[in-house]
Design an enzyme around this catalytic site. Structure first.
Site, mmCIF file in Angstrom:
data_model
loop_
_atom_site.group_PDB
_atom_site.id
_atom_site.type_symbol
_atom_site.label_atom_id
_atom_site.label_comp_id
_atom_site.label_asym_id
_atom_site.label_seq_id
_atom_site.Cartn_x
_atom_site.Cartn_y
_atom_site.Cartn_z
ATOM 1 N N GLU A 106 0.847 -1.297 0.026
ATOM 2 C CA GLU A 106 -0.057 -0.045 0.066
ATOM 3 C C GLU A 106 0.698 1.277 0.040
ATOM 4 O OE1 GLU A 106 -2.579 -0.025 3.378
ATOM 5 O OE2 GLU A 106 -3.453 -2.165 2.972
ATOM 6 N N GLY A 107 2.152 1.116 0.173
ATOM 7 C CA GLY A 107 3.043 2.281 0.378
ATOM 8 C C GLY A 107 3.111 2.690 1.604
#
Length: 343
Positions: free
Chosen positions: A310-311
């Site tokens: 997701e970062g």
């Protein structure tokens, strides 16, 4: 074309760092990052403007036919909706650290309502099943690369000079493992991990599937672009284009975990100067990640057992990066503080 970072101010940056009120080298990696960002921006007083994380999402055709993930493909769409509604880890960490967040539909097998965070760049409803043929055709590959570049160019024009990347896509650790094996030469069995939560038997089955995929395509892959086309996901390919453009525009790139690093690895073999612009956020718990980092000869900022994607690792690492610029710009020198230097 990506230029190497400027060395014009390298000596002056090092002197500025060394004459702060501290023993030389005592801020460790913060000093390295400060110098790197100063060179990227070619200034003695770098700034981090409109920090942004872009999460690229896409589905993978192989998930429908092969046991590479314990989760069904629909989870990609469900998680993107969660991002858009603000309920995921990446939302929490971006809000905490005042980071702008954009979600890109690069190729999810489903549609989404309009949302200010959403960038619609859909190439298709997921890739083709690469256990039967290439993941995408050449026109899809070119379109994904171009859209990634366009997204970053737009953000840059709006003022962003530091950008992190994240991803979402059930099955994308399989694509990442295939790309990793191709580019590093490490056997596919040593690149495969648990992904979204496979047990040991599941990892073994996943490795068998990916070994057959690798063997199926190996004779047809002649170039890095071929590997990206045959093994990639739309979200991974779009990240490759985005990263290349970010470096070309002299932006600082924050690299997240296993899948994002596989995109960076792919971009690296298209233009090795990209590495000058990258800060690696963390070491993922996915077994292949450290091997990729070793192959690139880079050291990540954090090793705290994260493996979410997701970062999220990029968002958590951002305050450390910010600290490096803050000390460079605001910390007193021995002279300004009337502190005696070491003999």
């Amino acid at each position: 074309m990506i230029q190497s970072i400027s060395t014009e101010l390298e000596t002056q940056l090092q002197e500025k760092i060394d004459f702060k009120t501290k023993p030389i080298g005592s801020l460790g990696t913060l000093e390295t990052i400060a110098k790197q960002i100063g060179q990227i921006q070619n200034t003695l007083s770098p700034t981090l403007n409109q920090p942004t994380i872009v999460v690229f999402a896409g589905d993978h055709g192989v998930v429908k036919s092969k046991p590479v993930s314990p989760y069904p493909q629909e989870v990609t769409q469900q998680m993107v909706l969660n991002f858009l509604q603000g309920g995921a880890a990446i939302n929490v960490f971006c809000n905490q650290n005042n980071i702008d967040l954009h979600i890109v539909d690069a190729g999810v097998n489903g549609d989404f309502p309009e949302n200010e965070k959403l960038i619609t760049a859909k190439i298709g409803l997921g890739t083709s099943d690469y256990s039967e043929g290439p993941a995408m055709n050449s026109s899809q590959l070119e379109e994904a690369l171009a859209k990634g570049k366009e997204i970053v160019k737009d953000l840059h024009q709006k003022g962003t000079n530091i950008i992190g990347f994240g991803e979402m896509g059930i099955g994308n650790t399989s694509s990442a493992s295939l790309l990793m094996s191709y580019f590093t030469g490490i056997p596919i069995e040593e690149c495969v991990g648990k992904g979204t939560g496979l047990d040991d038997n599941g990892v073994h089955k996943k490795a068998e599937v990916l070994r057959s995929v690798f063997d199926l395509h190996s004779s047809n892959i002649k170039t890095p672009i071929d590997a990206i086309q045959f093994f990639g996901g739309f979200e991974i390919v779009m990240m490759v284009g985005a990263m290349l453009e970010a470096a070309a525009l002299k932006m600082t790139i924050i690299v997240d975990g296993f899948i994002v690093t596989s995109a960076l690895l792919s971009a690296y073999y298209l233009d090795k100067n990209i590495l000058d612009y990258c800060i690696f956020a963390h070491t993922s718990g996915e077994q292949g990640h450290q091997k990729m980092l070793d192959h690139l000869k880079v050291t990540p900022l954090l090793h705290i057992g994260m493996r979410l994607g997701e970062g999220s690792g990029a968002a958590v690492a951002f305050p450390i990066i910010k600290s490096s610029v803050e000390f460079l710009n605001k910390m007193a020198t021995f002279k300004s503080a009337n502190v005696s230097e070491a003999n």
